[in-house]
Structures are given as structure tokens and as C-alpha cells.
Scaffold this motif. Structure first.
Motif, mmCIF file in Angstrom:
data_model
loop_
_atom_site.group_PDB
_atom_site.id
_atom_site.type_symbol
_atom_site.label_atom_id
_atom_site.label_comp_id
_atom_site.label_asym_id
_atom_site.label_seq_id
_atom_site.Cartn_x
_atom_site.Cartn_y
_atom_site.Cartn_z
ATOM 1 N N GLN A 13 -16.435 -36.726 4.757
ATOM 2 C CA GLN A 13 -16.356 -38.149 4.459
ATOM 3 C C GLN A 13 -17.335 -38.944 5.322
ATOM 4 N N SER A 38 -16.762 -41.408 7.256
ATOM 5 C CA SER A 38 -16.250 -41.603 8.616
ATOM 6 C C SER A 38 -16.527 -40.396 9.495
ATOM 7 N N ASP A 39 -16.512 -39.171 8.914
ATOM 8 C CA ASP A 39 -16.827 -37.963 9.677
ATOM 9 C C ASP A 39 -18.289 -37.968 10.109
ATOM 10 N N ARG A 86 -20.163 -40.531 10.583
ATOM 11 C CA ARG A 86 -20.317 -41.546 11.641
ATOM 12 C C ARG A 86 -19.815 -41.019 12.979
ATOM 13 N N HIS A 87 -18.673 -40.316 12.927
ATOM 14 C CA HIS A 87 -18.118 -39.776 14.171
ATOM 15 C C HIS A 87 -19.091 -38.794 14.816
ATOM 16 N N THR A 123 -11.219 -39.584 17.611
ATOM 17 C CA THR A 123 -10.491 -38.881 16.553
ATOM 18 C C THR A 123 -9.363 -38.016 17.101
#
Length: 336
Positions: A2, A4-5, A7-8, A199
Motif C-alpha cells: 500500500q 502508506s507502506d 511512505r514508511h 508502525t
């Protein structure tokens, strides 16, 4: 994977690149071969950042399937999944996991303390070689109290185990000066927020057993988003020690309240991780909190010996003997 992953992992790689840059510029006396190795790693980080921008990050170069997220969390420059690594790499990984498992087991208490006027039983089962559950028994700074801690890192396996190894170190240092549960959990939350990727969260209960009289024991507690411990009164009533704050690792400005209770002769107190309540049978039904309550009601009047083993056997029977998907830990106290 995803957005968000991506970005992390981008933020994680940028942070590591900056740390390496600062190290190179610090004049720390690196030998030429060491500086060359650092520059090579920075090149790998640059390449990984490029793959994030192109959307190919996290895909195995050989089979093109996804690389295991837990492995990327530890080393985000990986380009090959576990199925495609060489035999030599597999052997080295197995050796590393064996040593990590030994270290994880060594972090847990090697003996269960004797607590005046209490029976105490503990059992912890990891879902893999390395677990993310943790428990401890910490004498108070004044020598008049005992802190009982149970905690659970999000997930399991090596990333959760690494988090818990650092968590244990911070807990041991802070508990030497902080007696009360709420201030201790508050300081631990600040530490996690400042030192752990966003996370990863930790739930925790910290109980403090104060001086015990012949009639009762006074307990204070803080519950940071952990499954509520259950009190089983000698007369049959049930109480829950609900959360006094959210999980640790969300925001360093969070503060945690403190609750209190008294245990009297015949009372039980059960602490557990969600590996028990979320254990599933073949139909996908969860064990849930109510089955823990039913277990203690059915056990009323029986000896304390074997209580924690019997509880976990109940969970095993419920799941049909399947391997637990999450780590399982239970701590049971009985006021004599």
C-alpha cells in the motif's frame, strides 16, 4: 504494498541515509575499507529509494513475488525473498534465528519469584522461534513493592522480538527509579515514540503489589491498551482491569491514569496476551475473554497447581491442536 507502506519504508531509508552521512562526516576515524562499505550501503539505499518511486520496491528480483514485510522492516534494501535465497544464506539465517531465539528466551525471567501470600504461575509460548510477548517481575526501588509486567509487541517473529529486547532494557532502567505504574508506563511510551518506527506499537499492563496484610493486598495498575486482566473473586464475581490509556508508541505526549483494587484470600487475578483471546478454531471463531471466565468458574474450589497449564490446554483443545498464530502468555496469581 500500500501507499502508506511505501511512505514508511521511504522515511526509514532516508533516516538511515542521513545517519550514515552524519557518520561519514563526523571524522570518527573510519578506515578506508570501512568508509567504502558505508558508501556502498548508501548506494544501495539510493537504489531502494528509486525502486520506491517506480513502485517496484519490495518485489523479489528472482521470482517477482513480494519480499516478506518483516524482513524489509529490519533491512529495507533486501531484493530477494526467503524462497529464493541461496542454500548458504539459508544456513546462515537458520543459525542467526537459533541464536536470536536463545537471546529472546534469556530476556525472560529465569526464575519465578516467591511473593508472600500469593501463588504464582506463568507460561509463555512463542508462535515462532522468536516471540513478541514479554513479562517480568521487578522489585520496587524501596524494596516494599513488586511490579508485575506483561507486554505484547505488535506482530511476532524477529521484528517483534527485537523491539521487545530494547523494551526490556528501557523498562529495567526506568523501573529502578520509578515505582508507580502510571509514571512508568508514561516514560516507556515516550521512549518507544522516540526510538521505534511508528508502525510498531506495544500494549502493556503494569501491576504494583503493595505491602500485604493478613486480610488483603493493595494493588495499583496501569493498562496501556492491553487485554484487561480479569479478577475472579472468591464469591464468584468477576472484575476487569480496563485500559487506563492507549497502546504505547502512538504519541509521546500521552499520559496514563492509574487504577487500584484489593485482593483478598481466595481471589484470582489472570493476566494474558491476545494470543489467547484471539486463538481461532477451525470455524474461525475466537477463544475470547468469556471462555477464560468460564474456565475459572469451572475450576472453582480446585487446587492452584496446574492452573496455567490447564488454561493453555483449553486453548489448544479449542483450536483443535493447531499451531498458535500469535504468541501466548498467561500469568495467574492466587491470593492465599
Amino acid at each position: 504494498m500500500q501507499l502508506s507502506d511505501f511512505r514508511h519504508f521511504r522515511d526509514l531509508l532516508i533516516e538511515r541515509r542521513q545517519n550514515l552521512t552524519d557518520w561519514l562526516n563526523s571524522g570518527a576515524g573510519l578506515r578506508d575499507e570501512e568508509a567504502a562499505a558505508v558508501r556502498q550501503l548508501m548506494g544501495q539505499i539510493k537504489d531502494a529509494l528509486g525502486r520506491i518511486e517506480s513502485g517496484s520496491f519490495g518485489k523479489c528480483d528472482i521470482c517477482h513475488d513480494g519480499i516478506e514485510p518483516d524482513r524489509l522492516e529490519i533491512q529495507p534494501i533486501r531484493r530477494v525473498c526467503l524462497e529464493c535465497i541461496s542454500e548458504a544464506e539459508k544456513a546462515a539465517l537458520e543459525e542467526d534465528l537459533f541464536l536470536a531465539s536463545k537471546i529472546h528466551r534469556a530476556l525472560l525471567p529465569q526464575r519465578i519469584p516467591a511473593i508472600p501470600r500469593f501463588d504464582l504461575a506463568v507460561k509463555s509460548l512463542a508462535a515462532s522461534d522468536i516471540g513478541g510477548d514479554y513479562y517480568d517481575f521487578l522489585e520496587g526501588p524501596d524494596g516494599n513493592t513488586m511490579r508485575i509486567v506483561i507486554a505484547d509487541a505488535m506482530g511476532h517473529g524477529l521484528p517483534a522480538g527485537l523491539l521487545m529486547s530494547n523494551f526490556q532494557g528501557a523498562l529495567r532502567v526506568l523501573s529502578a527509579d520509578i515505582d508507580s505504574p502510571a509514571p512508568l508506563v508514561t516514560r516507556l511510551n515516550q521512549w518507544i515514540c522516540r526510538n521505534v518506527p511508528v508502525t510498531k506499537f506495544v500494549s502493556m499492563v503494569c501491576l504494583c503489589l503493595h505491602k500485604t496484610s493478613a486480610d488483603e493486598t493493595h494493588i495499583t495498575f496501569a493498562n496501556a491498551g492491553h487485554p484487561p486482566p480479569i479478577v475472579f473473586r472468591d464469591g464468584g464475581s468477576v472484575e476487569l482491569l480496563e485500559a487506563t490509556g492507549t497502546v504505547m508508541g502512538v504519541h509521546e505526549d500521552f499520559r496514563y491514569d492509574e487504577g487500584s483494587l484489593k485482593l483478598r484470600a481466595g481471589d484470582y487475578l489472570a493476566l494474558y496476551t491476545d494470543g489467547i483471546t484471539e486463538a481461532q478454531n477451525v470455524s474461525g471463531e475466537e477463544f475470547e475473554q468469556e471462555r477464560i471466565v468460564e474456565f475459572f468458574r469451572d475450576r472453582a474450589g480446585r487446587p492452584f497447581d496446574g492452573v496455567v497449564d490447564d488454561l493453555l490446554l483449553n486453548v489448544l483443545d479449542f483450536t483443535g491442536g493447531r499451531r498458535n498464530a500469535d504468541d501466548i502468555t498467561a500469568i495467574i496469581l492466587h491470593r492465599k
